[in-house]
Write a protein that holds these residues in place. Structure first.
Motif, PDB file in Angstrom:
ATOM      1  N   PHE A 100     -32.449  59.401  24.482  1.00  0.00           N
ATOM      2  CA  PHE A 100     -32.431  58.434  23.393  1.00  0.00           C
ATOM      3  C   PHE A 100     -31.657  58.896  22.161  1.00  0.00           C
ATOM      4  CE2 PHE A 100     -34.879  57.502  19.437  1.00  0.00           C
ATOM      5  CZ  PHE A 100     -34.327  56.253  19.188  1.00  0.00           C
ATOM      6  N   GLU A 101     -32.037  60.060  21.587  1.00  0.00           N
ATOM      7  CA  GLU A 101     -31.444  60.427  20.297  1.00  0.00           C
ATOM      8  C   GLU A 101     -29.957  60.761  20.424  1.00  0.00           C
ATOM      9  OE1 GLU A 101     -33.996  61.751  21.760  1.00  0.00           O
ATOM     10  OE2 GLU A 101     -34.202  63.909  21.513  1.00  0.00           O
ATOM     11  N   TYR A 102     -29.530  61.197  21.602  1.00  0.00           N
ATOM     12  CA  TYR A 102     -28.094  61.466  21.808  1.00  0.00           C
ATOM     13  C   TYR A 102     -27.320  60.148  21.777  1.00  0.00           C
ATOM     14  CZ  TYR A 102     -28.927  66.319  23.157  1.00  0.00           C
ATOM     15  OH  TYR A 102     -29.277  67.639  23.159  1.00  0.00           O
ATOM     16  N   ALA A 103     -27.835  59.154  22.489  1.00  0.00           N
ATOM     17  CA  ALA A 103     -27.140  57.861  22.544  1.00  0.00           C
ATOM     18  C   ALA A 103     -27.143  57.200  21.167  1.00  0.00           C
ATOM     19  CB  ALA A 103     -27.804  56.952  23.573  1.00  0.00           C
ATOM     20  N   ARG A 155     -34.251  46.353  15.300  1.00  0.00           N
ATOM     21  CA  ARG A 155     -35.193  46.458  14.187  1.00  0.00           C
ATOM     22  C   ARG A 155     -34.507  46.920  12.899  1.00  0.00           C
ATOM     23  NH1 ARG A 155     -40.112  50.172  14.267  1.00  0.00           N
ATOM     24  NH2 ARG A 155     -40.604  50.206  12.046  1.00  0.00           N
ATOM     25  N   TYR A 156     -33.660  47.946  13.011  1.00  0.00           N
ATOM     26  CA  TYR A 156     -33.069  48.520  11.791  1.00  0.00           C
ATOM     27  C   TYR A 156     -31.739  47.876  11.413  1.00  0.00           C
ATOM     28  CZ  TYR A 156     -36.550  52.193  11.563  1.00  0.00           C
ATOM     29  OH  TYR A 156     -37.726  52.869  11.417  1.00  0.00           O
ATOM     30  N   ARG A 157     -31.091  47.239  12.379  1.00  0.00           N
ATOM     31  CA  ARG A 157     -29.775  46.670  12.099  1.00  0.00           C
ATOM     32  C   ARG A 157     -29.728  45.207  12.572  1.00  0.00           C
ATOM     33  NH1 ARG A 157     -25.410  49.903  11.804  1.00  0.00           N
ATOM     34  NH2 ARG A 157     -24.401  47.922  11.327  1.00  0.00           N
ATOM     35  N   PRO A 158     -30.497  44.346  11.903  1.00  0.00           N
ATOM     36  CA  PRO A 158     -30.500  42.947  12.350  1.00  0.00           C
ATOM     37  C   PRO A 158     -29.138  42.276  12.162  1.00  0.00           C
ATOM     38  CG  PRO A 158     -31.746  43.224  10.304  1.00  0.00           C
ATOM     39  CD  PRO A 158     -31.409  44.582  10.775  1.00  0.00           C
ATOM     40  N   ASP A 159     -28.231  42.925  11.431  1.00  0.00           N
ATOM     41  CA  ASP A 159     -26.878  42.365  11.273  1.00  0.00           C
ATOM     42  C   ASP A 159     -26.064  42.502  12.562  1.00  0.00           C
ATOM     43  OD1 ASP A 159     -27.101  45.192  10.647  1.00  0.00           O
ATOM     44  OD2 ASP A 159     -25.002  45.147  10.026  1.00  0.00           O
ATOM     45  N   GLN A 186     -28.489  56.484   9.883  1.00  0.00           N
ATOM     46  CA  GLN A 186     -28.530  57.886   9.444  1.00  0.00           C
ATOM     47  C   GLN A 186     -29.648  58.099   8.434  1.00  0.00           C
ATOM     48  OE1 GLN A 186     -24.416  57.362   8.816  1.00  0.00           O
ATOM     49  NE2 GLN A 186     -24.144  59.588   8.625  1.00  0.00           N
ATOM     50  N   ASP A 187     -29.748  57.150   7.486  1.00  0.00           N
ATOM     51  CA  ASP A 187     -30.756  57.302   6.427  1.00  0.00           C
ATOM     52  C   ASP A 187     -32.176  57.323   7.001  1.00  0.00           C
ATOM     53  OD1 ASP A 187     -28.613  57.225   4.763  1.00  0.00           O
ATOM     54  OD2 ASP A 187     -28.932  55.172   4.029  1.00  0.00           O
ATOM     55  N   HIS A 188     -32.385  56.641   8.128  1.00  0.00           N
ATOM     56  CA  HIS A 188     -33.742  56.556   8.696  1.00  0.00           C
ATOM     57  C   HIS A 188     -33.866  57.362   9.987  1.00  0.00           C
ATOM     58  CE1 HIS A 188     -33.472  53.044   6.039  1.00  0.00           C
ATOM     59  NE2 HIS A 188     -34.768  53.182   5.907  1.00  0.00           N
ATOM     60  N   TYR A 189     -32.940  58.291  10.185  1.00  0.00           N
ATOM     61  CA  TYR A 189     -32.858  58.974  11.483  1.00  0.00           C
ATOM     62  C   TYR A 189     -34.195  59.632  11.882  1.00  0.00           C
ATOM     63  CZ  TYR A 189     -31.124  62.037  15.171  1.00  0.00           C
ATOM     64  OH  TYR A 189     -30.931  62.685  16.360  1.00  0.00           O
ATOM     65  N   GLN A 190     -34.752  60.419  10.970  1.00  0.00           N
ATOM     66  CA  GLN A 190     -35.986  61.146  11.331  1.00  0.00           C
ATOM     67  C   GLN A 190     -37.141  60.188  11.586  1.00  0.00           C
ATOM     68  OE1 GLN A 190     -35.812  64.349  12.210  1.00  0.00           O
ATOM     69  NE2 GLN A 190     -37.853  63.829  13.036  1.00  0.00           N
ATOM     70  N   GLU A 191     -37.221  59.183  10.702  1.00  0.00           N
ATOM     71  CA  GLU A 191     -38.282  58.174  10.853  1.00  0.00           C
ATOM     72  C   GLU A 191     -38.161  57.473  12.224  1.00  0.00           C
ATOM     73  OE1 GLU A 191     -38.164  55.275   7.556  1.00  0.00           O
ATOM     74  OE2 GLU A 191     -38.360  53.721   9.102  1.00  0.00           O
ATOM     75  N   ILE A 192     -36.940  57.199  12.627  1.00  0.00           N
ATOM     76  CA  ILE A 192     -36.710  56.532  13.921  1.00  0.00           C
ATOM     77  C   ILE A 192     -37.149  57.433  15.075  1.00  0.00           C
ATOM     78  CG2 ILE A 192     -34.917  55.664  15.488  1.00  0.00           C
ATOM     79  CD1 ILE A 192     -33.375  54.728  12.958  1.00  0.00           C
ATOM     80  N   LEU A 193     -36.758  58.720  14.990  1.00  0.00           N
ATOM     81  CA  LEU A 193     -37.137  59.644  16.063  1.00  0.00           C
ATOM     82  C   LEU A 193     -38.659  59.769  16.155  1.00  0.00           C
ATOM     83  CD1 LEU A 193     -34.236  60.181  16.536  1.00  0.00           C
ATOM     84  CD2 LEU A 193     -34.614  62.616  16.188  1.00  0.00           C
ATOM     85  N   ASP A 194     -39.322  59.833  14.980  1.00  0.00           N
ATOM     86  CA  ASP A 194     -40.786  59.959  14.979  1.00  0.00           C
ATOM     87  C   ASP A 194     -41.433  58.798  15.737  1.00  0.00           C
ATOM     88  OD1 ASP A 194     -40.495  62.219  13.519  1.00  0.00           O
ATOM     89  OD2 ASP A 194     -41.009  61.319  11.578  1.00  0.00           O
ATOM     90  N   GLN A 195     -40.817  57.630  15.635  1.00  0.00           N
ATOM     91  CA  GLN A 195     -41.429  56.457  16.279  1.00  0.00           C
ATOM     92  C   GLN A 195     -41.020  56.270  17.727  1.00  0.00           C
ATOM     93  OE1 GLN A 195     -41.353  52.718  13.834  1.00  0.00           O
ATOM     94  NE2 GLN A 195     -39.904  54.009  12.716  1.00  0.00           N
ATOM     95  N   TYR A 196     -39.786  56.658  18.059  1.00  0.00           N
ATOM     96  CA  TYR A 196     -39.266  56.242  19.361  1.00  0.00           C
ATOM     97  C   TYR A 196     -39.138  57.359  20.401  1.00  0.00           C
ATOM     98  CZ  TYR A 196     -38.429  51.622  17.498  1.00  0.00           C
ATOM     99  OH  TYR A 196     -38.612  50.382  16.963  1.00  0.00           O
ATOM    100  N   VAL A 197     -39.325  58.620  19.986  1.00  0.00           N
ATOM    101  CA  VAL A 197     -39.287  59.661  21.014  1.00  0.00           C
ATOM    102  C   VAL A 197     -40.704  59.812  21.569  1.00  0.00           C
ATOM    103  CG1 VAL A 197     -38.874  62.102  21.485  1.00  0.00           C
ATOM    104  CG2 VAL A 197     -37.341  60.849  19.929  1.00  0.00           C
TER     105      VAL A 197
END
Ligand SMILES: C[S@@+](CC[C@H](N)C(=O)[O-])C[C@H]1O[C@@H](n2cnc3c(N)ncnc32)[C@H](O)[C@@H]1O
Length: 552
Positions: A100-103, A155-159, A186-197
């Motif tokens: 996940f985090e690599y992609a 979720r993070y990029r509805p655009d 990038q700004d939410h990278y850690q927060e994203i990993l915490d939720q999705y890994v």
């Protein structure tokens, strides 16, 4: 919404889908993360970059290929693929490390080198079972947990537009609407990993296993979106408008096709009208001349043919001065003023020299700079008086020049966008209202920028909708009236500034907005809200504005 109609045995493979995508999108550049034996890389023949720490090419790769034997993280940290590709990435295939985090990082890095019209495809996004989706590989067929990337983007990029596609065996996801300036992920990278890994086994949502929202690959390929994205390299196409058009082309393909056909027909009609009535045919070839006397003669003959009987003041723009040519022109037309402008000077000095020459009957561009022709036309136009002529280097690349009379549309009406973005719901009715009053209703973005400038240059009366290329009134430098129809939540600072600089009388006609003042999720939703022109409330006012005689 489900677009998956094809029975299993008729579905396309990822490589078949990519082949059709290359054909339909016609990308000018291609980037691939994860090359392996080169099978997917070989589907492209345009300048391309492939990144893989362990590729072993077994397929013949033709043309301009750059291979980087390194990980994608390392590659993007040190290299700008645009340098090798000669421009932004137009199609990217992310098929490297299936974790996940690599992609996710691959997407963040790739997007920086895209434009809004680029297409990013991820492989292996629709695992068929939980085993296949494990982070820690223990099956032969393996997708890993990269499918989470689609959830994160939604979720993070509805655009962005995220489209799962039902290819065999393991599905792909197509992402449209890139924004190279976005830093949200990038700004939410850690927060994203915490939720999705997640530890294995992965809680793969049922909707993914059942491919609930996946498009049938052939249906998606047939949507009229790929041509739109192919044309996205044109500098006047903006992301905002592009995103709205992507939605229409995907979800209302018939409306989109009808609108484009109508816009094309309308543009052709306007061009035919303009040509017949007010603009002489674009080209009056001037034969290459041996001597300055011959050149002077053929230039003056061409301007006469274009409708300019007795030019009194003309400017010659050339690399260096052309005293012999100026002398010959004066000899043929005694009393004519010939201003010589050296095109090698700085652009600001060229503009100053032309501006101080006063209103010119003709500007003759003798520079051989054919590539810059459109830009040059736009620059020179403001210096030519109404009814004057612009003489440009020959578009066909011959030795002659094009002589064109400046069109003089008096009243220009601007089409609404017909899209959700600042769209007027009843634009067609308002446009008929313009047309009944003698406005030429056109859609500026159907023309190259030089022609847009030309069409607005002498318009004395412009009416149109906010958000539909009305900034072209910047080119309307004759004292003019501008009527801007807009949602009451729109803030017309730029139009006001242009009006102040050009001396327009600007009238705003405010309409009911779908997203009213004080609501919506931010400035954008209020600025870009669609609106309705209320004929009961604003019709009489618009009529009064448009029917009032223009100041002399
Ligand atoms: C599934 S294969 C690619 C197949 C190829 N795209 C095709 O369709 O023909 C995945 C490749 O990703 C490469 N890879 C693994 N980790 C990577 C990384 N961090 N950066 C780039 N490539 C990576 C592997 O070496 C492997 O060759």
């Amino acid at each position: 919404m489900s677009h998956s109609a094809a029975p299993t045995d008729e579905r396309l493979s990822r490589h078949e889908f990519l082949t059709l995508l290359h054909e339909r999108l016609r990308p000018r550049t291609y980037l691939e993360v994860g090359v392996s034996t080169g099978r997917s890389l070989a589907l492209s023949s345009v300048p391309r970059v492939g990144v893989d720490p362990a590729y072993r090419i077994e397929t013949e790769l033709e043309g301009d290929v750059t291979l980087a034997r390194t990980t994608s993280d390392e590659y993007f940290a040190t290299t700008d693929p645009k340098d090798r590709l000669g421009g932004p990435v137009e199609l990217a295939f992310i098929d490297g490390m299936h974790v996940f985090e690599y992609a996710l990082r691959d997407f963040v890095n790739v997007e920086k080198h895209c434009r809004w019209s680029s297409v990013v495809v991820f492989d292996d996004m629709l695992p068929r079972n939980v085993d296949e989706a494990a982070r820690d590989r223990h099956t032969l067929a393996w997708t890993g947990d990269v499918f989470w990337v689609a959830e994160v983007l939604r979720r993070y990029r509805p655009d962005l537009t995220v489209l799962p596609v039902d290819t065999v065996p393991t599905g792909v996801v197509v992402v449209l609407g890139a924004d190279p300036s976005s830093t949200v992920l990038q700004d939410h990278y850690q927060e994203i990993l915490d939720q999705y890994v997640h530890d294995d086994p992965q809680p793969v949502p049922d909707a993914i296993l059942r491919r609930q929202d996946a498009w049938d690959a052939r249906t998606l390929i047939r949507r009229p979106v790929w041509g739109l994205l192919h044309r996205g390299d044109r500098p006047w196409r903006r992301r905002e408008r592009g995103l709205a058009e992507i939605q229409e082309a995907l979800h209302q393909p018939d409306d989109y096709r009808r609108r484009r056909r109508a816009a094309r027909e309308k543009a052709q009609h306007v061009v035919r009208n303009v040509r017949a009535g007010r603009v002489r045919p674009g080209t009056t070839p001037v034969a290459p001349a041996e001597t300055p006397a011959d050149t002077a003669q053929s230039l003056l003959a061409a301007t006469t043919q274009a409708g300019l009987e007795a030019p009194r003041r003309i400017a010659l723009l050339a690399r260096g001065r052309r005293p012999a040519l100026a002398r010959e022109i004066r000899a043929l037309r005694p009393g004519i003023k010939v201003v010589q402008v050296d095109a090698r000077a700085r652009a600001a000095d060229v503009r100053l020299a032309l501006a101080s020459a006063g209103r010119l009957d003709a500007v003759v561009d003798l520079t051989p700079d054919r590539d810059g022709r459109a830009a040059r036309a736009r620059e020179l136009l403001p210096h030519v008086r109404k009814g004057g002529v612009l003489v440009l280097p020959d578009a066909a690349g011959g030795d002659g020049v094009d002589v064109r009379t400046i069109p003089t549309l008096a009243r220009v009406g601007v089409h609404g966008t017909h899209l959700w973005l600042r769209a007027c719901h009843n634009a067609a009715e308002v446009e008929s209202f313009f047309a009944e009053r003698g406005f030429e209703v056109l859609f500026p973005e159907d023309y190259p920028i030089a022609e847009q400038a030309q069409l607005f240059r002498f318009a004395r009366d412009v009416a149109g909708f906010g958000g539909s290329a009305m900034f072209n009134v910047a080119f309307a430098t004759e004292p003019a009236r501008v009527c801007l129809i807009s949602a009451e939540t729109y803030s017309p600072q730029n139009e006001a500034m242009i009006a102040a600089a050009n001396g327009h009388r600007l009238t705003m006609v405010w309409c009911h907005a779908d997203v009213p003042h004080g609501s919506g999720t931010g400035v954008d939703s209020r600025m870009h809200t669609p609106f309705t022109f209320d004929f009961d409330r604003e019709g009489a006012f618009l009529k009064r504005v448009l029917d009032e005689p223009l100041p002399a």
